[in-house]
Design an enzyme around this catalytic site. Structure first.
Site, mmCIF file in Angstrom:
data_model
loop_
_atom_site.group_PDB
_atom_site.id
_atom_site.type_symbol
_atom_site.label_atom_id
_atom_site.label_comp_id
_atom_site.label_asym_id
_atom_site.label_seq_id
_atom_site.Cartn_x
_atom_site.Cartn_y
_atom_site.Cartn_z
ATOM 1 N N ASP A 170 0.849 -1.295 -0.041
ATOM 2 C CA ASP A 170 -0.062 -0.140 0.129
ATOM 3 C C ASP A 170 0.752 1.264 0.049
ATOM 4 O O ASP A 170 1.834 1.404 0.353
ATOM 5 C CB ASP A 170 -0.920 -0.135 1.300
ATOM 6 C CG ASP A 170 -2.014 -0.663 1.155
ATOM 7 O OD1 ASP A 170 -2.069 -1.937 0.253
ATOM 8 O OD2 ASP A 170 -3.132 -0.845 1.865
ATOM 9 N N ASP A 171 0.374 2.354 -0.512
ATOM 10 C CA ASP A 171 0.694 3.734 -0.365
ATOM 11 C C ASP A 171 1.619 4.219 -1.263
ATOM 12 O O ASP A 171 2.137 5.154 -1.028
ATOM 13 C CB ASP A 171 1.072 3.953 1.087
ATOM 14 C CG ASP A 171 -0.120 3.922 2.268
ATOM 15 O OD1 ASP A 171 -1.487 3.770 1.704
ATOM 16 O OD2 ASP A 171 0.063 4.184 3.307
ATOM 17 N N HIS A 220 -6.108 3.065 -4.241
ATOM 18 C CA HIS A 220 -6.109 3.420 -2.933
ATOM 19 C C HIS A 220 -6.609 4.888 -2.646
ATOM 20 O O HIS A 220 -5.944 5.318 -1.671
ATOM 21 C CB HIS A 220 -4.671 3.165 -2.490
ATOM 22 C CG HIS A 220 -4.782 2.934 -0.845
ATOM 23 N ND1 HIS A 220 -5.739 2.177 -0.209
ATOM 24 C CD2 HIS A 220 -3.723 3.231 0.011
ATOM 25 C CE1 HIS A 220 -5.298 2.233 1.310
ATOM 26 N NE2 HIS A 220 -4.139 2.685 1.148
ATOM 27 N N HIS A 238 -5.665 9.513 0.214
ATOM 28 C CA HIS A 238 -5.455 8.842 1.421
ATOM 29 C C HIS A 238 -6.225 9.370 2.472
ATOM 30 O O HIS A 238 -5.744 9.378 3.410
ATOM 31 C CB HIS A 238 -4.215 8.584 1.880
ATOM 32 C CG HIS A 238 -3.915 7.111 2.632
ATOM 33 N ND1 HIS A 238 -4.052 7.132 4.031
ATOM 34 C CD2 HIS A 238 -3.592 6.081 1.964
ATOM 35 C CE1 HIS A 238 -3.936 5.852 4.588
ATOM 36 N NE2 HIS A 238 -3.512 5.083 3.457
ATOM 37 N N HIS A 274 3.557 -1.902 3.467
ATOM 38 C CA HIS A 274 3.453 -0.605 2.966
ATOM 39 C C HIS A 274 5.037 -0.201 2.137
ATOM 40 O O HIS A 274 5.953 -0.617 2.810
ATOM 41 C CB HIS A 274 3.329 0.495 3.798
ATOM 42 C CG HIS A 274 1.969 0.580 4.499
ATOM 43 N ND1 HIS A 274 1.641 -0.766 5.507
ATOM 44 C CD2 HIS A 274 0.674 0.846 4.356
ATOM 45 C CE1 HIS A 274 0.235 -0.386 5.614
ATOM 46 N NE2 HIS A 274 -0.228 0.677 5.025
#
Length: 299
Positions: free
Chosen positions: A122-123, A173, A177, A267
Site C-alpha cells: 500500500d501507499d 487506494h 488517502h 507498505h
C-alpha cells in the site's frame, strides 16, 4: 542443507511462474464466475466465500503483462496524465464490470484449504522503496497487488508502469488517502474516480480492486467502488509496519499470524519503509520454504 533449501525455493518459484500461461479454465479467487484464472503455484480450484481460488503466483519476472484491450480512457478534468501516457493510449471509454451485492463486500481472506498467501503493498509508488520491493519480488517470482495513491502515482508515472510491466496487479487506494467515512458522496467519488482514471491512462488497465485507507469503508465508498467496477480488498494479517516498530517485530508478527488464505498488508509508501523492505527480505524466503505460494488478481 543450504543447497536443498535453495533448490526447494527455485522449484516453488518455477512452479508458480510456469503456471501463469499454462493453467486455464479454473475459477478466479477474485471475481466470482470469471474464467480468467489459474492456480497459485502447483494448486488450482475453486475457493469458498467471496475470495475464490488462487491465481498464479508470478508473471515471468521483468516481462510485460497484458493490458486490457480497448480499456483506455480519455483524460478527465479531475486529473491530467503524463503526455507520453496519453499519447500512447487510445481514447476509448473503459467498460466497467457490473458487480453483484455480494461482490461489492470487502474480501478479507482467500481459501483457507490451500497454502496460498496474497501479498498486498500500500501507499506507493515511492521512488525510495518501490524499486527495491520490485527487485525482491522478482527475485522470488512473486506477483503482488499494489494499492496506489493517486497523488503519488501522478508524480511517478514511470514507476507505476514499471510495477505493471513486472506483472503485478495495479489497484486503487484513493487520491489523497483520506478517511472516507468523513467525506461527502461527491468527494468520495472524486477520490476514487480520479485515481482510477489516472491509473487507466498510465498503464492501459482499468483498476478492478479498491482498498479504503485504514480499511475504513463507508456505505458510500462501497457504492462508488461498485459503480466504478471495483471490488474491495481488506486484509487478514496486519504487522502495523507503517508504525515502524522494527524489522524483527514486523517479521515476527507476519510469521506468527500468517495462515493459508491470508491477505498480508505491507507498505512501500507513506514514509520511511526501510523496515518493511528488510522484513520482506526476512520473511518471504521463510514462507516459501514453508510451502506457501503467492497470488494476486488477474490483470
Amino acid at each position: 542443507m543450504t543447497s536443498r533449501i535453495t533448490s526447494r525455493r527455485l522449484l516453488l518459484v518455477a512452479a508458480g511462474m510456469s503456471l501463469l500461461g499454462a493453467a486455464t479454465g479454473c475459477r478466479s479467487p477474485w471475481s466470482d464466475g470469471d474464467a480468467e484464472s489459474s492456480a497459485a503455484g502447483a494448486e488450482a480450484g475453486a475457493a469458498t466465500g467471496q475470495a475464490g481460488a488462487p491465481v498464479p503466483s508470478a508473471a515471468p519476472a521483468g516481462s510485460p503483462s497484458p493490458s486490457a484491450a480497448g480499456s483506455a480512457a480519455p483524460p478527465s478534468a479531475s486529473g491530467s496524465a503524463p503526455a507520453s501516457a496519453s499519447a500512447a493510449t487510445p481514447s476509448v471509454q473503459p467498460v466497467r464490470r457490473v458487480l453483484t451485492d455480494a461482490e461489492s463486500k470487502p474480501v478479507y481472506e482467500l481459501d483457507a484449504a490451500r497454502r496460498v498467501v496474497a501479498l498486498t503493498i500500500d501507499d506507493g509508488p515511492d521512488p525510495r522503496h518501490t524499486p527495491t520491493v520490485l527487485a525482491l519480488l522478482q527475485q522470488y517470482g512473486i506477483r503482488a497487488t499494489f494499492f496506489l495513491i493517486g497523488e503519488n502515482a501522478v508524480d511517478h508515472p514511470a514507476l507505476v508502469r514499471e510495477i505493471a510491466d513486472h506483472g503485478h496487479h495495479i489497484a486503487n487506494h484513493t487520491w489523497t488517502h483520506p478517511d472516507l467515512r468523513s467525506l461527502s458522496d461527491g468527494r468520495i467519488r472524486d477520490e476514487l474516480e480520479r485515481t482510477s482514471d489516472l491509473l487507466q491512462r498510465t498503464t492501459g488497465r482499468q483498476p478492478t480492486w479498491f482498498r479504503a485507507p485504514g480499511g475504513d469503508w463507508s456505505p458510500a465508498s462501497l457504492k462508488v467502488a461498485a459503480d466504478l467496477g471495483m471490488r474491495n480488498m481488506g486484509w487478514s494479517v496486519d504487522p502495523r509496519d507503517w508504525a515502524r516498530p522494527g524489522t524483527s517485530v514486523i517479521t515476527d508478527r507476519i510469521l506468527k499470524d500468517v495462515r493459508p488464505g491470508a491477505i498480508v498488508l505491507n507498505h512501500d509508501g507513506g514514509g520511511d519503509r526501510s523496515q518493511t523492505v528488510a522484513a520482506l527480505k526476512a520473511y518471504l524466503p521463510v514462507l516459501i520454504d514453508s510451502g506457501y505460494y503467492f497470488t494476486a488478481p488477474p490483470n
